[in-house]
Design an enzyme around this catalytic site. Structure first.
Site, mmCIF file in Angstrom:
data_model
loop_
_atom_site.group_PDB
_atom_site.id
_atom_site.type_symbol
_atom_site.label_atom_id
_atom_site.label_comp_id
_atom_site.label_asym_id
_atom_site.label_seq_id
_atom_site.Cartn_x
_atom_site.Cartn_y
_atom_site.Cartn_z
ATOM 1 N N SER A 1 32.741 45.211 16.641
ATOM 2 C CA SER A 1 31.826 45.942 15.745
ATOM 3 C C SER A 1 32.421 47.179 15.096
ATOM 4 O O SER A 1 32.800 48.132 15.771
ATOM 5 C CB SER A 1 30.599 46.434 16.528
ATOM 6 N N HIS B 1 31.513 43.196 10.907
ATOM 7 C CA HIS B 1 32.461 42.184 11.409
ATOM 8 C C HIS B 1 32.978 41.399 10.215
ATOM 9 O O HIS B 1 32.248 40.632 9.614
ATOM 10 C CB HIS B 1 31.776 41.215 12.370
ATOM 11 N N HIS C 1 29.479 35.868 17.756
ATOM 12 C CA HIS C 1 28.646 36.236 18.907
ATOM 13 C C HIS C 1 27.685 35.109 19.257
ATOM 14 O O HIS C 1 27.218 34.371 18.391
ATOM 15 C CB HIS C 1 27.809 37.482 18.602
ATOM 16 N N TYR D 1 24.667 35.664 20.042
ATOM 17 C CA TYR D 1 23.364 35.970 19.422
ATOM 18 C C TYR D 1 23.289 35.555 17.956
ATOM 19 O O TYR D 1 22.223 35.580 17.371
ATOM 20 C CB TYR D 1 22.995 37.455 19.588
ATOM 21 N N GLU D 2 24.420 35.161 17.363
ATOM 22 C CA GLU D 2 24.382 34.612 16.005
ATOM 23 C C GLU D 2 24.031 33.133 16.036
ATOM 24 O O GLU D 2 23.961 32.491 14.983
ATOM 25 C CB GLU D 2 25.741 34.787 15.329
ATOM 26 N N ALA E 1 32.143 47.515 20.935
ATOM 27 C CA ALA E 1 31.266 48.686 20.942
ATOM 28 C C ALA E 1 30.334 48.505 22.129
ATOM 29 O O ALA E 1 29.939 47.382 22.447
ATOM 30 C CB ALA E 1 30.473 48.748 19.647
ATOM 31 N N MET F 1 27.704 43.232 23.986
ATOM 32 C CA MET F 1 27.348 41.826 23.759
ATOM 33 C C MET F 1 28.563 40.936 23.500
ATOM 34 O O MET F 1 28.469 39.948 22.770
ATOM 35 C CB MET F 1 26.368 41.738 22.593
ATOM 36 N N SER F 2 29.694 41.291 24.096
ATOM 37 C CA SER F 2 30.895 40.471 23.852
ATOM 38 C C SER F 2 31.848 40.605 25.032
ATOM 39 O O SER F 2 31.472 41.060 26.112
ATOM 40 C CB SER F 2 31.592 40.961 22.574
ATOM 41 N N ASN G 1 26.840 54.744 21.855
ATOM 42 C CA ASN G 1 25.484 55.265 22.080
ATOM 43 C C ASN G 1 25.236 55.328 23.583
ATOM 44 O O ASN G 1 25.932 54.671 24.358
ATOM 45 C CB ASN G 1 24.445 54.323 21.423
ATOM 46 N N HIS H 1 21.808 49.667 14.893
ATOM 47 C CA HIS H 1 23.156 49.115 14.673
ATOM 48 C C HIS H 1 23.959 50.034 13.744
ATOM 49 O O HIS H 1 25.168 50.195 13.905
ATOM 50 C CB HIS H 1 23.045 47.699 14.094
HETATM 51 N N1 HPA Z 1 23.735 47.549 24.257
HETATM 52 C C1 HPA Z 1 24.303 46.371 23.947
HETATM 53 N N2 HPA Z 1 25.281 46.251 23.047
HETATM 54 C C2 HPA Z 1 25.727 47.364 22.457
HETATM 55 C C3 HPA Z 1 25.190 48.638 22.727
HETATM 56 C C4 HPA Z 1 24.126 48.719 23.683
HETATM 57 O O1 HPA Z 1 23.597 49.805 23.986
HETATM 58 N N3 HPA Z 1 25.849 49.529 21.949
HETATM 59 C C5 HPA Z 1 26.777 48.822 21.249
HETATM 60 N N4 HPA Z 1 26.692 47.517 21.533
#
Ligand code: HPA
Length: 264
Positions: free
Chosen positions: A27, A58, A80, A82-83, A110, A201-202, A225, A237
């Site tokens: 990301s 991406h 991903h 989730y895609e 990320a 998520m990866s 974050n 995002h």
């Molecule tokens: N959770 C899941 N995936 C992420 C996050 C998060 O807080 N930040 C960046 N990718």
């Protein structure tokens, strides 16, 4: 060689240059290789077995280049779960890297920080991961015979490169969840309880597959974050991409120093 080439031309160049290390950049980090001398680039869509990415931040291209004098293969952007992709397609870049002779894989992502010190703007080298990607993942936590896929000597070289550049690298355990939505506060509490320091998520599936194929692996999280419930307000995002962009330059210098140190 012109930067945009056909897949067949890229394959010829890979056979001539024989890169041994590949990167997967996640990301907002697709441009990490800006300082690499490009030798050829192909959109994922033109690579058999891969498909285009749909997530902002991406890009989706397979690149060959020379970085700090080292031939490298870069998957800029990733697919991903989730895609809507099955895991086998999500991990196809790793299988392809194996077919192309890669023996060292470095992955970036990320992530949300769970441990207290993992605030936005921190870089974290992974020491282990949890694959929270199947309905029964928690049953597997107690299984003791899973090998740790993260290579200690690569991690030490990353740390040494960081020390030379005055870049502090935290270390910790990353939990991969499926997404697509960010977690709930309760899920973050549960993940913390299971030993996770950061969540994203990866990465875990990619690294496990790479390790199974015999590659040495390292991974770095850009903490973008605080994880859900650990700061005020929901996670966006756009915010994740903004912090990732701020970290890009630092991470690029780190990877360049890592390559220059003869890690491969
Ligand atoms: N959770 C899941 N995936 C992420 C996050 C998060 O807080 N930040 C960046 N990718």
């Amino acid at each position: 060689m012109p930067e945009h080439v056909s897949y067949a031309t890229l394959l010829d160049a890979v056979r001539a240059r024989r890169p041994r290390i590949a990167f997967i950049f996640g990301s907002g980090l697709g441009n990490l290789d800006e300082r690499m001398r490009p030798l050829g680039s192909v959109p994922f869509l033109d690579v058999p077995g891969l498909c285009g990415t749909t997530v902002p931040g991406h890009k989706g291209s397979l690149r060959l280049g020379e970085w700090a004098g080292v031939p490298v293969l870069v998957f800029s952007g990733r697919l991903h779960y989730y895609e809507g992709h099955p895991w086998r397609r999500v991990t196809q870049p790793v299988h392809l890297a194996g077919d192309l002779g890669i023996d060292t894989l470095v992955v970036t992502n990320a992530a949300g920080g769970i441990r207290e010190d993992l605030v936005p703007g921190t870089l974290m080298v992974l020491t282990a991961h949890l694959e929270c990607t199947t309905p029964e993942w928690w049953r597997e936590l107690s299984s003791r015979n899973k090998p740790n896929p993260y290579d200690a000597s690569l991690r030490a070289r990353l740390q040494a490169a960081g020390q030379r550049l005055d870049i502090v690298l935290a270390e910790g355990v990353y939990a991969q969840v499926t997404g697509p939505s960010y977690e709930t506060r309760a899920e973050i509490r549960a993940l913390r309880h299971c030993g996770a320091d950061a969540v994203g998520m990866s990465t875990a599936q990619e690294v496990r597959v790479a390790h199974d194929l015999g590659m040495r692996c390292a991974a770095i999280s850009c903490i973008t974050n605080r994880a859900a419930g650990l700061s005020h307000g929901p996670i966006h995002h756009g915010e994740v991409l903004g912090i990732a962009a701020q970290l890009r330059e630092r991470l690029a210098r780190l990877l360049e120093a890592f390559l220059a140190s003869g890690a491969v």
